[in-house]
Design an enzyme around this catalytic site. Structure first.
Site, PDB file in Angstrom:
ATOM      1  N   LEU A 187       0.830  -1.017  -0.070  1.00 55.17           N
ATOM      2  CA  LEU A 187       0.025  -0.084  -0.256  1.00 55.17           C
ATOM      3  C   LEU A 187       0.418   1.281  -0.552  1.00 55.17           C
ATOM      4  O   LEU A 187       2.248   1.314  -0.094  1.00 55.17           O
ATOM      5  CB  LEU A 187      -1.035  -0.026   0.687  1.00 55.17           C
ATOM      6  N   THR A 193       6.805   0.617   1.412  1.00 54.19           N
ATOM      7  CA  THR A 193       8.137   0.777   2.081  1.00 54.19           C
ATOM      8  C   THR A 193       7.693   2.231   3.435  1.00 54.19           C
ATOM      9  O   THR A 193       6.425   3.461   2.566  1.00 54.19           O
ATOM     10  CB  THR A 193       8.786   1.708   0.891  1.00 54.19           C
ATOM     11  N   LYS A 232      15.363  -1.598   3.149  1.00 52.28           N
ATOM     12  CA  LYS A 232      14.430  -1.167   1.896  1.00 52.28           C
ATOM     13  C   LYS A 232      14.149   0.131   1.846  1.00 52.28           C
ATOM     14  O   LYS A 232      14.851   0.942   0.476  1.00 52.28           O
ATOM     15  CB  LYS A 232      12.661  -1.940   1.765  1.00 52.28           C
TER      16      LYS A 232
HETATM   17  N1  LIG Z   1       6.028   1.179  -8.245  1.00 51.09           N
HETATM   18  C1  LIG Z   1       6.627   0.050  -8.043  1.00 51.09           C
HETATM   19  O1  LIG Z   1       7.741   0.370  -8.365  1.00 51.09           O
HETATM   20  C2  LIG Z   1       7.117  -0.012  -6.731  1.00 51.09           C
HETATM   21  C3  LIG Z   1       8.131  -0.719  -5.938  1.00 51.09           C
HETATM   22  C4  LIG Z   1       9.047  -1.142  -4.780  1.00 51.09           C
HETATM   23  C5  LIG Z   1       8.142  -0.904  -3.855  1.00 51.09           C
HETATM   24  N2  LIG Z   1       6.963  -0.141  -3.730  1.00 51.09           N
HETATM   25  C6  LIG Z   1       6.030   0.437  -2.873  1.00 51.09           C
HETATM   26  O2  LIG Z   1       5.314  -0.358  -3.129  1.00 51.09           O
HETATM   27  C7  LIG Z   1       3.703   0.515  -2.402  1.00 51.09           C
HETATM   28  C8  LIG Z   1       2.545   0.079  -3.771  1.00 51.09           C
HETATM   29  O3  LIG Z   1       3.487   1.030  -4.950  1.00 51.09           O
HETATM   30  P1  LIG Z   1       2.352   1.578  -6.386  1.00 51.09           P
HETATM   31  O4  LIG Z   1       3.696   1.759  -7.202  1.00 51.09           O
HETATM   32  O5  LIG Z   1       1.678  -0.216  -6.091  1.00 51.09           O
HETATM   33  O6  LIG Z   1       0.329   2.554  -5.718  1.00 51.09           O
HETATM   34  P2  LIG Z   1      -0.760   2.607  -5.718  1.00 51.09           P
HETATM   35  O7  LIG Z   1      -0.147   1.902  -7.298  1.00 51.09           O
HETATM   36  O8  LIG Z   1      -0.551   4.031  -6.264  1.00 51.09           O
HETATM   37  O9  LIG Z   1      -1.269   1.859  -4.986  1.00 51.09           O
HETATM   38  C9  LIG Z   1      -1.610   2.424  -3.578  1.00 51.09           C
HETATM   39  C10 LIG Z   1      -2.600   1.343  -2.799  1.00 51.09           C
HETATM   40  O10 LIG Z   1      -2.640   1.789  -1.958  1.00 51.09           O
HETATM   41  C11 LIG Z   1      -4.080   2.255  -1.404  1.00 51.09           C
HETATM   42  N3  LIG Z   1      -4.417   2.882  -0.625  1.00 51.09           N
HETATM   43  C12 LIG Z   1      -3.626   3.964  -0.617  1.00 51.09           C
HETATM   44  N4  LIG Z   1      -3.806   4.826   0.247  1.00 51.09           N
HETATM   45  C13 LIG Z   1      -4.990   4.143   0.713  1.00 51.09           C
HETATM   46  C14 LIG Z   1      -5.929   3.808   1.468  1.00 51.09           C
HETATM   47  N5  LIG Z   1      -6.621   5.542   2.738  1.00 51.09           N
HETATM   48  N6  LIG Z   1      -7.169   2.650   2.284  1.00 51.09           N
HETATM   49  C15 LIG Z   1      -6.884   2.146   1.642  1.00 51.09           C
HETATM   50  N7  LIG Z   1      -6.601   1.657   0.774  1.00 51.09           N
HETATM   51  C16 LIG Z   1      -4.944   2.684   0.300  1.00 51.09           C
HETATM   52  C17 LIG Z   1      -4.296   2.615  -2.981  1.00 51.09           C
HETATM   53  O11 LIG Z   1      -5.660   2.131  -3.057  1.00 51.09           O
HETATM   54  P3  LIG Z   1      -6.743   3.203  -4.459  1.00 51.09           P
HETATM   55  O12 LIG Z   1      -6.096   2.225  -5.513  1.00 51.09           O
HETATM   56  O13 LIG Z   1      -7.994   2.960  -3.444  1.00 51.09           O
HETATM   57  O14 LIG Z   1      -6.386   4.605  -4.178  1.00 51.09           O
HETATM   58  C18 LIG Z   1      -3.546   1.010  -3.922  1.00 51.09           C
HETATM   59  O15 LIG Z   1      -3.857   0.009  -3.534  1.00 51.09           O
HETATM   60  C19 LIG Z   1       4.545   1.790  -1.814  1.00 51.09           C
HETATM   61  O16 LIG Z   1       4.817   1.591  -0.828  1.00 51.09           O
HETATM   62  C20 LIG Z   1       5.903   1.534  -2.584  1.00 51.09           C
HETATM   63  O17 LIG Z   1       6.578   2.475  -2.358  1.00 51.09           O
HETATM   64  C21 LIG Z   1       6.441   0.439  -5.110  1.00 51.09           C
END
Ligand SMILES: NC(=O)c1ccc[n+]([C@@H]2O[C@H](COP(=O)([O-])OP(=O)(O)OC[C@H]3O[C@@H](n4cnc5c(N)ncnc54)[C@H](OP(=O)(O)O)[C@@H]3O)[C@@H](O)[C@H]2O)c1
Length: 295
Positions: free
Chosen positions: A64, A95, A170
């Site tokens: 998330l 993260t 991380k």
């Molecule tokens: N993208 C990458 O390449 C990558 C790589 C390694 C690690 N990460 C880490 O992985 C995590 C997710 O990244 P992502 O890129 O997948 O982000 P993302 O596409 O923006 O997804 C975020 C998720 O969190 C949910 N969320 C956010 N606020 C919420 C709330 N108040 N209540 C319920 N659900 C909530 C979102 O739901 P909604 O869809 O409803 O907004 C969505 O399912 C982060 O911590 C990031 O730092 C990302």
């Protein structure tokens, strides 16, 4: 195995695809229901609430945005921990600061369940291919339960200590990456006037000490941004990088230290976000910086 993913954003969806492709029976839930549609079409069940998801599966994965999202999903009525979850395994992969995972591990244990935290390195492509790098924290026995599943998502899983240790590792690993994006932008600014073809330029950086590991994976995207071409959809966007950098800076302050290079990179990323790049991929930053002296 019956696996649940609560939070099907970019990473959650990519991991869901991977877990279905290796034969797991998957149930998903997301705050914004639209983001479960493709997975449902591919065969995933969609739960009515986080509580219903946790009730149905043996292992729940979450990845998330931040600590607020974790609190919203795990706590409160209808949350992951609101039903009967004794004996279940939760794997938290966002993260965030180590203290967030430590506090969550205690809440999960109080419900008779177990938590392993495992934030990951690598983006959506490696997630779909099972080639992430997992930084795991938790008790040995819980880790032994989590490892087979984590190894289907990751090319390497490092169990680096108790809950919170994975988050710390991380954050540390991402720090040089983000400083590198800014450093690369500054380096590109220096050689912009050579007018070299972007692909050739990136190939020179890739083959010298001007490289970081990320350039092997994302060099083509940087070259596309430099050329003004379509670099494809964002995987890790600039807003999310700002969140990670702020988290690192807060963590260092809590430790009584300082991160001057990371703070400078944060200012540059925040400036990029204010300039409209918040939802763009992190690989856009070097080209944006290099372009500052273009006339
Ligand atoms: N993208 C990458 O390449 C990558 C790589 C390694 C690690 N990460 C880490 O992985 C995590 C997710 O990244 P992502 O890129 O997948 O982000 P993302 O596409 O923006 O997804 C975020 C998720 O969190 C949910 N969320 C956010 N606020 C919420 C709330 N108040 N209540 C319920 N659900 C909530 C979102 O739901 P909604 O869809 O409803 O907004 C969505 O399912 C982060 O911590 C990031 O730092 C990302």
């Amino acid at each position: 195995m019956k696996v649940g993913i609560a939070g099907t954003g970019r990473m959650g969806s990519a991991m869901a695809q991977r877990l279905m492709s290796v034969g797991h029976e998957l149930t998903v839930w997301n705050r914004t229901p639209d983001k479960t549609r493709e997975l449902a079409a591919a065969g995933a069940a969609v739960a009515a609430s986080p509580a219903a998801l946790a009730e149905k599966v043996e292992v729940v994965l979450t990845i998330l945005t931040d600590d607020k999202a974790i609190a919203a999903l795990y706590n409160g009525p209808g949350g992951l921990l609101s039903g009967r979850v004794a004996g279940k395994l939760f794997i938290e992969m966002s993260t965030v600061r180590p203290e967030v995972e430590v506090a969550l591990a205690k809440k999960v244990a109080a419900k008779g369940a177990a938590l392993v935290e495992c934030p990951v390195g690598g983006t959506t492509g490696p997630a779909r291919e099972g080639k992430l790098f997992g930084f795991a924290g938790g008790e040995d026995a819980d880790m032994a339960r989590a490892r087979p599943l984590l190894e289907q998502l990751c090319r390497r899983v490092e169990h680096v200590g108790p809950a919170g240790a994975g988050a710390r590792m991380k954050l540390a690993v991402n720090l040089p990456l983000y400083v590198y994006w800014q450093a690369l932008g500054e380096a590109l600014l220096l050689c912009r006037s050579l007018n070299l073809d972007p692909e050739r330029l990136i190939s020179i950086f890739s083959d010298t000490s001007g490289a970081s590991n990320v350039i092997k994976m994302r060099g083509a995207s940087v070259a596309a941004h430099l050329a003004g071409a379509d670099a494809g959809p964002a995987t890790m966007n600039v807003d999310m990088v700002c969140k990670d950098l702020r988290t690192m800076v807060e963590e260092a302050k809590a430790l009584g230290g300082a991160l001057p290079a990371a703070e400078a990179a944060l200012k540059c990323f925040e400036d990029a976000a204010r300039g409209g790049l918040g939802q763009h991929d992190q690989s856009a930053l070097p080209a944006r910086w290099a372009d500052r002296i273009r006339t």
